[in-house]
Design a protein around this motif. Structure first.
Motif, PDB file in Angstrom:
ATOM      1  N   VAL A  98       0.835  -1.200   0.000  1.00  8.29           N
ATOM      2  CA  VAL A  98       0.000   0.000   0.000  1.00  8.29           C
ATOM      3  C   VAL A  98       0.870   1.250   0.000  1.00  8.29           C
ATOM      4  O   VAL A  98       0.588   2.230  -0.712  1.00  8.29           O
ATOM      5  N   GLN A  99       1.952   1.225   0.785  1.00 12.01           N
ATOM      6  CA  GLN A  99       2.849   2.372   0.823  1.00 12.01           C
ATOM      7  C   GLN A  99       3.504   2.609  -0.536  1.00 12.01           C
ATOM      8  O   GLN A  99       3.649   3.756  -0.978  1.00 12.01           O
ATOM      9  N   MET A 100       3.882   1.533  -1.226  1.00 10.33           N
ATOM     10  CA  MET A 100       4.486   1.703  -2.539  1.00 10.33           C
ATOM     11  C   MET A 100       3.465   2.210  -3.546  1.00 10.33           C
ATOM     12  O   MET A 100       3.791   3.003  -4.429  1.00 10.33           O
ATOM     13  N   ARG A 101       2.229   1.751  -3.409  1.00 12.26           N
ATOM     14  CA  ARG A 101       1.171   2.254  -4.291  1.00 12.26           C
ATOM     15  C   ARG A 101       1.022   3.767  -4.139  1.00 12.26           C
ATOM     16  O   ARG A 101       0.863   4.493  -5.126  1.00 12.26           O
ATOM     17  N   ALA A 102       1.083   4.242  -2.898  1.00  9.40           N
ATOM     18  CA  ALA A 102       1.007   5.681  -2.655  1.00  9.40           C
ATOM     19  C   ALA A 102       2.233   6.394  -3.222  1.00  9.40           C
ATOM     20  O   ALA A 102       2.121   7.483  -3.804  1.00  9.40           O
ATOM     21  N   PHE A 103       3.409   5.789  -3.068  1.00 12.74           N
ATOM     22  CA  PHE A 103       4.632   6.392  -3.617  1.00 12.74           C
ATOM     23  C   PHE A 103       4.534   6.539  -5.132  1.00 12.74           C
ATOM     24  O   PHE A 103       4.970   7.552  -5.701  1.00 12.74           O
ATOM     25  N   LYS A 104       3.941   5.549  -5.788  1.00 13.43           N
ATOM     26  CA  LYS A 104       3.870   5.579  -7.248  1.00 13.43           C
ATOM     27  C   LYS A 104       2.913   6.648  -7.757  1.00 13.43           C
ATOM     28  O   LYS A 104       2.906   6.936  -8.966  1.00 13.43           O
ATOM     29  N   LEU A 105       2.111   7.237  -6.881  1.00 12.85           N
ATOM     30  CA  LEU A 105       1.319   8.391  -7.295  1.00 12.85           C
ATOM     31  C   LEU A 105       2.221   9.586  -7.572  1.00 12.85           C
ATOM     32  O   LEU A 105       1.870  10.474  -8.368  1.00 12.85           O
ATOM     33  N   LEU A 106       3.393   9.603  -6.916  1.00 10.43           N
ATOM     34  CA  LEU A 106       4.361  10.669  -7.140  1.00 10.43           C
ATOM     35  C   LEU A 106       5.359  10.314  -8.235  1.00 10.43           C
ATOM     36  O   LEU A 106       5.779  11.178  -9.006  1.00 10.43           O
ATOM     37  N   TRP A 107       5.744   9.042  -8.283  1.00  6.91           N
ATOM     38  CA  TRP A 107       6.719   8.585  -9.289  1.00  6.91           C
ATOM     39  C   TRP A 107       6.333   7.166  -9.675  1.00  6.91           C
ATOM     40  O   TRP A 107       6.506   6.243  -8.897  1.00  6.91           O
TER      41      TRP A 107
END
Length: 670
Positions: free
Chosen positions: A93-102
């Motif tokens: 979930v944290q990586m999914r949120a990160f991928k909203l930025l990159w």
């Protein structure tokens, strides 16, 4: 904002900068690596990267996605395959949120990887500081925990590196037990959720640590059972139980359905010995060459000389009492009895018996280490008698001697051993947690418990309890450093702290290798083209490399998300074992294609240039010519992209197969 608040913010910002700088330097990171390289190797990091991608894709669909998450698209036709390894639900979930930025999965992995070191240092330093250590000692405790040699040895296992919540979840649980109120329950529950969704090993083991801390508060059981406390504790525990059920429930179902479990041989191979606590990774620039003869897989548990010495001093301080004044009696110095601290004197027979039982328990540990090394084939076969080659004799000696010594010591001395009476509950708890997890890392303790403790038999690496030992060592090292530094005054104290800091960082220096790896958009074109092919039931990718490198096919499947027969995880299902056996030994037999058809595999993709296997390349070319030409052809060409090929698997002659499909052969530009 007051001046005190501003000072705290400045100190926190300074600590963040410090741990970011140490992470940058000790991990040999470069900005160019962020979205294009993975640390350590291209086995387990690629596997975890796939887990993160799959988890982010699935969990974005809410409850339905959570249910589909466990049936990942590898190891077709097996179901529930995510229970074969660590789930990493929270990090996904944290990586999914990160991928909203990159939108770069490699960058997301590296964000979690590097962040685990920074956050581990910050959380450990904060907790140690809250527990009463000086600011300098707490900061060094964070360095010891975040950059211990064990973490460098585990550089390929992100799920083990995500230990940053251990200090917080233990401290907040202790604080909640001290005062069961809602304002303490909410942060504990939040951190517990972050931790328990991080990875299977640490999520499971933390409950042992929480139980050990609870035992330190049993003298207050009346206040904990009071209605006011129950109104807070029961809902908190209920929420924790619900979260644990969502995380561990699928593992229980899969274990019962498939009969999953670990063997004594695996415990021996990946379990610790006492010598493991003197072993450091071979890439450690200070200790690697010296301690290399002691190195075993997953067993680099040496905390470093500075940490070990300071922790020993800190633990010793738990039993140090104020000195009793000496008096003179007839010219002889004598110690005045303290009526407030009565101590029962043991008789000679009692001391002899306790000493004998301690020797028996120690012999059990040593024999257990011998059995572990024999199972791991670190001792030449035949050099150990058969009756000592297993853990049973050692278990009997350690269990009988240890329990008898413990209970007799409690009866005769009037207090439980290993519990310093003058220490705080937190200090006692940290000591018990560290000692208990050190013993649990030994197969002679782990193996018998795995037979009776639910869920423990599914974990094959006893040494992965070490992060809990590491935090306890870092905490007591901070106490030891404070005790030593108090004896120095003025400039001598500053020099002492500076020397300790420099030596600590120097001996933790390691070597980190970063390997090029494609982001999702750079995955070979054939995998993107597979997404365009209709009616794909499942794909088998050839050649089948060594187990860890089958994770490459799993990651490449993120370009199409079609089911694949390939896979790599903590368990290997029987269907995959049979597919591998037939491909390796019976590739040219029509019965192999029949078996693939019966499994539901509809397509075969050949990638002769993905791995350095020249002999296998030539073998695959002969196999393609054998089954793609002639009246009895079983492979229909569909795609040709550069040097990669996709075939439709045709049914056996005389069977009711699907209608012939239109060829989609395409020549892509090189």
């Amino acid at each position: 904002m007051t001046g005190t608040d501003g000072r705290r913010i400045a100190i926190g910002a300074g600590a963040l900068v410090l741990f970011c700088a140490l992470t940058w330097w000790l991990l040999d990171f470069r900005p160019a690596y962020a979205g294009s390289r993975l640390p350590s190797d291209l086995g387990d990091p690629v596997l975890v990267l796939y887990f993160l991608e799959w988890g982010g894709k699935s969990l974005a669909r809410g409850v339905r996605g959570y249910l589909e998450f466990w049936d990942a698209n590898f190891y077709f036709p097996e179901r529930g395959v995510m229970t074969f390894s660590d789930h990493v639900l929270g990090p996904a979930v944290q990586m999914r949120a990160f991928k909203l930025l990159w939108d770069n999965g490699v960058a997301g992995y590296n964000f979690l990887f590097l962040g685990s070191f920074v956050l581990s240092g910050l959380t450990a330093a904060w907790v140690v500081r809250q527990a009463g250590a000086s600011r300098w000692a707490a900061t060094l405790a964070g360095v010891m925990f975040a950059f211990s040699p064990y973490r460098f040895d585990q550089r390929a296992h992100l799920q083990v590196l995500l230990a940053q919540w251990i200090p917080l979840v233990l401290w907040l649980w202790h604080r909640l037990l001290e005062e069961p109120v809602a304002r303490r329950a909410v942060p504990f529950l939040a951190v517990y959720l972050l931790h328990v969704t991080g990875g299977m090993y640490l999520a499971y083991f933390v409950h042992f640590a929480l139980a050990l801390l609870l035992l330190q508060h049993l003298d207050r059981w009346r206040s904990l059972a009071a209605p006011r406390a129950r109104r807070v504790l029961l809902p908190t525990l209920g929420a924790c139980a619900a979260a644990a059920a969502l995380v561990f429930g699928p593992y229980v179902v899969a274990s019962d359905r498939l009969g999953l479990g670990r063997s004594m041989a695996e415990y021996g191979l990946y379990g610790a010995t006492l010598l493991s606590y003197l072993s450091a990774g071979v890439r450690n620039e200070v200790w690697g060459d010296l301690l290399e003869p002691l190195a075993r897989p997953e067993n680099q548990l040496f905390a470093g000389l500075v940490t070990t010495v300071l922790a020993a001093i800190g633990i010793r301080r738990l039993w140090v009492r104020p000195r009793t004044p000496l008096f003179r009696a007839g010219g002889q110095a004598v110690r005045k009895l303290d009526p407030d601290r009565p101590a029962r004197m043991l008789g000679e027979r009692e001391r002899i018996l306790l000493g004998a039982l301690a020797i028996v328990a120690a012999a059990g540990i040593l024999l257990g280490d011998v059995a572990t090394l024999a199972i791991a084939q670190e001792i030449a076969p035949g050099s150990v008698p058969d009756w000592l080659a297993g853990h049973v004799p050692a278990m009997v000696l350690l269990g009988a001697g240890g329990m008898a010594w413990t209970f007799l010591s409690r009866r005769w001395r009037g207090a439980w051993p290993f519990l310093p009476p003058a220490a705080s509950r937190w200090d006692r708890g940290m000591f018990v947690v560290g000692l208990a997890f050190l013993l649990l890392s030994l197969p002679v303790v782990f193996a018998p418990l795995a037979r009776v403790v639910p869920g423990l038999d599914g974990l094959r690496v006893p040494a992965r309890v070490y992060p809990f030992v590491s935090f306890a060592l870092a905490y007591f090292a901070a106490r030891g450093l404070d005790g030593v530094s108090k004896r120095a005054a003025g400039w001598r104290r500053h020099v002492l702290l500076a020397v300790v800091s420099l030596v600590l960082v120097w001996e933790l220096r390691d070597t980190m290798i970063w390997h090029p790896w494609p982001s999702r958009g750079e995955i070979p074109a054939i995998f993107h083209r597979i997404a365009e092919v209709p009616d794909v039931g499942a794909v088998l990718h050839l050649p089948i490399p060594s187990a860890a490198f089958e994770a490459h096919y799993m990651y490449y499947s993120t370009a199409h998300w079609r089911p694949i027969a390939n896979g790599y995880s903590g368990y290997e299902p029987a269907t995959h074992v049979e597919v591998r056996r037939r491909v390796e030994n019976e590739l040219f037999e029509p019965s192999t294609l029949d078996y693939l058809w019966e499994l539901g595999i509809t397509h075969v993709s050949v990638h002769p240039w993905l791995f350095r296997m020249p002999v296998e390349r030539r073998r695959l070319l002969r196999w393609e010519r054998r089954f793609s030409d002639g009246a009895d052809a079983r492979l229909r060409p569909l795609l040709l992209v550069e040097r990669d090929r996709l075939y439709e698997l045709l049914p056996p002659r005389g069977s009711d197969g699907p209608q012939a499909r239109t060829s989609l052969v395409a020549n892509a530009a090189p």
